[in-house]
Design a protein around this motif. Structure first.
Motif, PDB file in Angstrom:
ATOM      1  N   SER A   1       0.626   3.313   2.076  1.00 26.41           N
ATOM      2  CA  SER A   1       1.139   3.271   3.919  1.00 26.41           C
ATOM      3  C   SER A   1       2.267   2.731   4.016  1.00 26.41           C
ATOM      4  O   SER A   1       3.309   3.241   4.161  1.00 26.41           O
ATOM      5  CB  SER A   1       0.335   2.593   5.295  1.00 26.41           C
ATOM      6  OG  SER A   1      -0.831   2.984   4.110  1.00 26.41           O
TER       7      SER A   1
ATOM      8  N   SER B   1       0.154   5.116  -4.211  1.00 22.57           N
ATOM      9  CA  SER B   1      -1.224   4.185  -3.786  1.00 22.57           C
ATOM     10  C   SER B   1      -1.847   3.565  -4.922  1.00 22.57           C
ATOM     11  O   SER B   1      -2.397   4.407  -5.678  1.00 22.57           O
ATOM     12  CB  SER B   1      -1.858   4.678  -2.542  1.00 22.57           C
ATOM     13  OG  SER B   1      -3.145   3.413  -2.295  1.00 22.57           O
TER      14      SER B   1
ATOM     15  N   ASN C   1      -5.873  14.927   1.444  1.00 21.67           N
ATOM     16  CA  ASN C   1      -6.362  14.398   1.931  1.00 21.67           C
ATOM     17  C   ASN C   1      -6.089  14.854   3.719  1.00 21.67           C
ATOM     18  O   ASN C   1      -4.961  14.773   3.775  1.00 21.67           O
ATOM     19  CB  ASN C   1      -6.353  12.653   2.067  1.00 21.67           C
ATOM     20  CG  ASN C   1      -7.671  12.135   3.581  1.00 21.67           C
ATOM     21  OD1 ASN C   1      -8.088  12.914   4.133  1.00 21.67           O
ATOM     22  ND2 ASN C   1      -6.371  11.110   3.934  1.00 21.67           N
TER      23      ASN C   1
ATOM     24  N   TRP D   1      -3.235  13.544   6.144  1.00 18.33           N
ATOM     25  CA  TRP D   1      -3.432  12.761   6.325  1.00 18.33           C
ATOM     26  C   TRP D   1      -2.822  11.895   7.963  1.00 18.33           C
ATOM     27  O   TRP D   1      -1.971  12.204   8.205  1.00 18.33           O
ATOM     28  CB  TRP D   1      -3.042  11.749   5.313  1.00 18.33           C
ATOM     29  CG  TRP D   1      -3.484  10.526   5.488  1.00 18.33           C
ATOM     30  CD1 TRP D   1      -4.938   9.238   5.683  1.00 18.33           C
ATOM     31  CD2 TRP D   1      -2.596   8.892   5.120  1.00 18.33           C
ATOM     32  NE1 TRP D   1      -4.658   8.507   5.877  1.00 18.33           N
ATOM     33  CE2 TRP D   1      -3.672   7.502   5.533  1.00 18.33           C
ATOM     34  CE3 TRP D   1      -1.285   9.160   4.950  1.00 18.33           C
ATOM     35  CZ2 TRP D   1      -3.463   6.676   5.203  1.00 18.33           C
ATOM     36  CZ3 TRP D   1      -1.239   7.403   5.074  1.00 18.33           C
ATOM     37  CH2 TRP D   1      -2.265   6.603   5.137  1.00 18.33           C
TER      38      TRP D   1
ATOM     39  N   VAL E   1      -1.145  -2.820  -2.070  1.00 17.65           N
ATOM     40  CA  VAL E   1      -0.156  -2.058  -3.694  1.00 17.65           C
ATOM     41  C   VAL E   1       0.156  -0.495  -3.461  1.00 17.65           C
ATOM     42  O   VAL E   1      -1.412  -0.237  -3.647  1.00 17.65           O
ATOM     43  CB  VAL E   1      -0.797  -2.234  -4.560  1.00 17.65           C
ATOM     44  CG1 VAL E   1       0.636  -2.520  -5.894  1.00 17.65           C
ATOM     45  CG2 VAL E   1      -2.046  -3.705  -4.794  1.00 17.65           C
TER      46      VAL E   1
ATOM     47  N   ASP F   1       3.018  12.630  -2.020  1.00 13.39           N
ATOM     48  CA  ASP F   1       2.747  11.488  -1.851  1.00 13.39           C
ATOM     49  C   ASP F   1       1.037  11.823  -2.788  1.00 13.39           C
ATOM     50  O   ASP F   1       0.582  12.862  -1.958  1.00 13.39           O
ATOM     51  CB  ASP F   1       2.099  11.951   0.150  1.00 13.39           C
ATOM     52  CG  ASP F   1       0.917  10.252   0.011  1.00 13.39           C
ATOM     53  OD1 ASP F   1       0.827   9.660  -0.779  1.00 13.39           O
ATOM     54  OD2 ASP F   1       0.827  10.256   1.133  1.00 13.39           O
TER      55      ASP F   1
ATOM     56  N   GLY G   1       0.953  -1.132   0.014  1.00 16.57           N
ATOM     57  CA  GLY G   1      -0.175   0.113   0.251  1.00 16.57           C
ATOM     58  C   GLY G   1       0.715   1.260   0.136  1.00 16.57           C
ATOM     59  O   GLY G   1       2.243   1.196   0.351  1.00 16.57           O
TER      60      GLY G   1
HETATM   61  C1  LIG Z   1      -2.586  10.943   1.468  1.00 14.34           C
HETATM   62  C2  LIG Z   1      -2.758   8.866   1.450  1.00 14.34           C
HETATM   63  N1  LIG Z   1      -2.134   9.187   1.208  1.00 14.34           N
HETATM   64  C3  LIG Z   1      -1.356   7.053   1.820  1.00 14.34           C
HETATM   65  C4  LIG Z   1      -2.263   6.425   1.933  1.00 14.34           C
HETATM   66  C5  LIG Z   1      -2.660   5.003   2.206  1.00 14.34           C
HETATM   67  O1  LIG Z   1      -3.132   4.633   1.220  1.00 14.34           O
HETATM   68  P1  LIG Z   1      -2.573   2.494   1.760  1.00 14.34           P
HETATM   69  O2  LIG Z   1      -2.831   2.464   2.180  1.00 14.34           O
HETATM   70  O3  LIG Z   1      -4.061   2.455   1.645  1.00 14.34           O
HETATM   71  O4  LIG Z   1      -2.562   2.722  -0.310  1.00 14.34           O
HETATM   72  C6  LIG Z   1      -3.724   7.211   1.984  1.00 14.34           C
HETATM   73  C7  LIG Z   1      -5.217   6.450   1.961  1.00 14.34           C
HETATM   74  O5  LIG Z   1      -6.174   6.791   2.706  1.00 14.34           O
HETATM   75  C8  LIG Z   1      -3.754   8.745   2.187  1.00 14.34           C
HETATM   76  O6  LIG Z   1      -5.141   9.521   1.900  1.00 14.34           O
END
Ligand SMILES: Cc1ncc(COP(=O)(O)O)c(C=O)c1O
Length: 401
Positions: free
Chosen positions: A107, A246, A186, A133, A258, A214, A105
């Motif tokens: 993350s 992501s 976000n 976020w 992923v 990001d 992901g």
């Molecule tokens: C700004 C931002 N970065 C990274 C992610 C990571 O998402 P994931 O780990 O589900 O791919 C998110 C998910 O909400 C996000 O909003």
């Protein structure tokens, strides 16, 4: 004798999870959930994309082993993602300056990148937008990175406070990193304009600040190419750049985990060193990435028909989000609310702040069965033709008294 585990304190569950529980317990048949963090279609479900279904069948049929993929992941995936992010002809790719690892992901990518920054420059700080976020803080904090904040969203004016952002970045120490949302910010939905990206690139160049972009929603703001504007500009202008991406939202692969972490280095030699460190860090955190989701993405990106189908499905999601933004802003304007909500139509991605108080958020929930998180962040994708009038009426009502 006290047990070692006695020192642990119970961590309150995420505020969003609490809202989800309240939503589930609400028996009103017309309740509306605007708190979730995933895309929803008109029927309120988060569908598997058709391109994913087809690619998945092909991947399954061709699979002949469950042995590990390499530490850096699927090479076809990594190359495909680099091309989406930077464009196939980008000089940074041609010059061998990009090193990418497939991650669990976006993350996982933030975590890997955080560890790399800490390893490369232990006293470097990462500057997060205010707001950002929430998991940025957790992921980078656990990687041992010191965090700071720069002003970003002006909640009174409902826009990016670019002057304040630049003033703060102008004071950052050389070698620090500034984390910028590539598109669809976000939680606020307010993105940088092209002119602002250019100013920011100059600022980072002048102050020796490393941009850390990001991009978790590429394709969901203006288009796949358009949304990469900032990433590509920074990769052209700066010697060093970190980009985490992501596939959760733009491929709808949330649970497959992923994502990717890419670092642009000044030259091919340093890029090889960075690549070895990225792999070494991944090895130390989770050892090997999962295969399935990245194999699906690699299949889609290597097949012209599947790629075209994905582009159409992505366009559909984006157009739906932007259409819902205009719809909600229009419905609120029709109700003559004192607040001007036209900013919702201009923001991008899944999220926007309504800008209402905590008490008003609670009233929305308790009196009108409309659920959002306490910051007043809404997920625009939770709106549909059936509930939009109810949502607009409820917002107008809590603003009135
Ligand atoms: C700004 C931002 N970065 C990274 C992610 C990571 O998402 P994931 O780990 O589900 O791919 C998110 C998910 O909400 C996000 O909003």
């Amino acid at each position: 004798m006290p047990a070692v585990l006695d020192s642990l304190k119970t961590i309150p569950s995420d505020a969003i999870l609490g809202i989800m529980q309240l939503f589930r317990a609400d028996e009103d048949p017309n309740k509306v959930d605007l708190s979730v963090g995933v895309y929803q279609d008109e029927s309120g479900s988060t569908p598997v994309l058709e391109c994913v279904k087809r690619a998945e069948g092909e991947v399954y049929a061709a699979e002949d082993t469950k042995s590990y993929v390499g530490i850096a992941g699927n090479p076809g995936f990594n190359r495909g993602i680099e091309e989406i992010l930077f464009g196939a002809d980008h000089p940074a790719l041609a010059g061998g300056r990009a090193a990418t690892v497939q991650t669990p992901g976006g993350s996982g990518a933030v975590s890997v990148a955080g560890h790399l920054i800490r390893r490369a420059k232990p006293d470097a700080r990462v500057w997060l937008s205010d707001p950002s976020w929430p998991n940025h803080r957790q992921l980078l904090g656990l990687a041992g990175v010191a965090l700071e904040h720069y002003p970003y969203y002006d909640r009174g004016a409902n826009r990016v406070d670019f002057e304040a952002m630049c003033a703060a970045i102008g004071t950052i120490r050389p070698g620090d990193s500034v984390l910028i949302h590539g598109c669809c910010h976000n939680p606020c939905g307010a993105d940088l304009t092209r002119a602002q990206w250019q100013t920011l690139a100059e600022l980072c160049e002048r102050h020796d600040v490393v941009p850390f972009i990001d991009i978790a929603y590429q394709g969901l703001a203006e288009g796949l190419e358009e949304d990469a504007y900032g990433v590509r500009l920074m990769a052209e202008r700066l010697r060093e750049l970190v980009v985490v991406a992501s596939c959760s939202k733009n491929f709808g692969l949330y649970r497959e985990r992923v994502g990717s972490a890419t670092v642009i280095s000044p030259d091919r030699e340093r890029s090889a060193t960075v690549a070895s460190n990225l792999s070494n860090i991944a090895r130390g955190i989770y050892s090997m990435p999962p295969d399935h989701g990245a194999a699906i993405v690699a299949r889609i990106l290597s097949d012209a028909d599947l790629g075209a189908l994905w582009a159409r499905e992505l366009d559909e999601m984006r157009e739906r989000l932007n259409g819902l933004r205009r719809l909600l802003a229009g419905k609120l304007a029709e109700r003559g609310t004192t607040t001007d909500f036209s900013f919702i139509a201009n923001e991008r991605g899944m999220f926007s702040f309504l800008g209402i108080s905590r008490e008003q958020v609670i009233r929305l929930r308790e009196e009108f069965h409309v659920y959002l998180v306490e910051s007043s962040r809404i997920n625009v994708a939770g709106i549909n033709q059936r509930n939009v009038d109810k949502v607009a009426d409820a917002i107008a009502a809590v603003l009135q008294d």
